[in-house]
Design a protein around this motif. Structure first.
Motif, PDB file in Angstrom:
ATOM      1  N   ARG A   1      30.998  53.485  31.380  1.00 17.59           N
ATOM      2  CA  ARG A   1      31.036  52.288  31.074  1.00 17.59           C
ATOM      3  C   ARG A   1      32.466  51.513  30.480  1.00 17.59           C
ATOM      4  N   VAL A   2      32.794  50.812  31.106  1.00 13.22           N
ATOM      5  CA  VAL A   2      34.035  50.070  30.728  1.00 13.22           C
ATOM      6  C   VAL A   2      33.892  48.612  30.655  1.00 13.22           C
ATOM      7  N   PRO A   3      34.871  47.932  29.990  1.00 13.74           N
ATOM      8  CA  PRO A   3      34.669  46.483  29.697  1.00 13.74           C
ATOM      9  C   PRO A   3      35.338  45.726  31.019  1.00 13.74           C
ATOM     10  N   ASP A   4      36.156  46.350  31.835  1.00 16.12           N
ATOM     11  CA  ASP A   4      36.846  45.905  33.040  1.00 16.12           C
ATOM     12  C   ASP A   4      36.590  46.560  34.164  1.00 16.12           C
ATOM     13  N   VAL A   5      35.813  46.497  35.068  1.00 12.63           N
ATOM     14  CA  VAL A   5      35.295  47.557  36.283  1.00 12.63           C
ATOM     15  C   VAL A   5      36.477  47.506  37.174  1.00 12.63           C
ATOM     16  N   ARG A   6      36.870  46.198  37.703  1.00 11.23           N
ATOM     17  CA  ARG A   6      38.042  45.852  38.554  1.00 11.23           C
ATOM     18  C   ARG A   6      39.306  46.929  38.179  1.00 11.23           C
ATOM     19  N   ARG A   7      39.688  46.681  36.841  1.00 13.79           N
ATOM     20  CA  ARG A   7      40.912  47.136  36.263  1.00 13.79           C
ATOM     21  C   ARG A   7      40.691  48.915  36.689  1.00 13.79           C
TER      22      ARG A   7
END
Length: 142
Positions: free
Chosen positions: A93-99
């Motif tokens: 889980r991450v805040p910014d999937v694209r990055r």
């Protein structure tokens, strides 16, 4: 189903079989900021392993190597992985999937699914394969 006698439990780790323990340890530690515990060997076998810890969150990945291991599932997508019973993927889980998706491609992963809307409203999901073909999902959950 009765819950009587059930002990409290929590997820401990996921284990991944890899063809080169040292190279995979270096890649996972560098790519995900993990810390390696001392390596171990299972007495009476040629099996070796190492536990990797993500200290901020506590999740752990155990890398295992045994000479002579055969290739297993190498899915081209999450949907392909679901056609094989057993292990399918790990999810981060991450805040910014694209990055994170772009960062993982730069780190040597291969794309299995570009960032797209997840079934849950407002969430994005993507999939990559590590250099050994293990499927990694990346998702945000706000």
């Amino acid at each position: 189903m009765s819950t009587a006698g059930r002990q409290p439990l929590e997820f401990d780790h996921v284990g991944l079989n890899v063809p080169d323990l040292e190279t995979a340890t270096e890649w996972y530690c560098e790519t995900f900021g993990l810390t390696a515990a001392p390596p171990f060997a299972v007495p009476g076998t040629d099996l070796r392993g190492i536990m990797l810890l993500h200290e901020p969150s506590g999740f752990r990945i155990e890398l295992i190597h045994r000479p002579g291991a055969k290739d297993g599932m190498r899915p081209l997508s999450a949907e392909d992985a679901a056609l094989t019973l057993g292990y399918g993927h790990i999810c981060l889980r991450v805040p910014d999937v694209r990055r994170e998706f772009a960062r993982l491609l730069d780190a040597g992963c291969t794309s299995r699914k570009d960032p797209t809307p997840a079934p849950r409203p407002g969430a994005l999901v993507s999939f990559v394969a590590d250099p050994w073909g293990n499927l990694i999902e990346v998702i945000n959950r706000d």
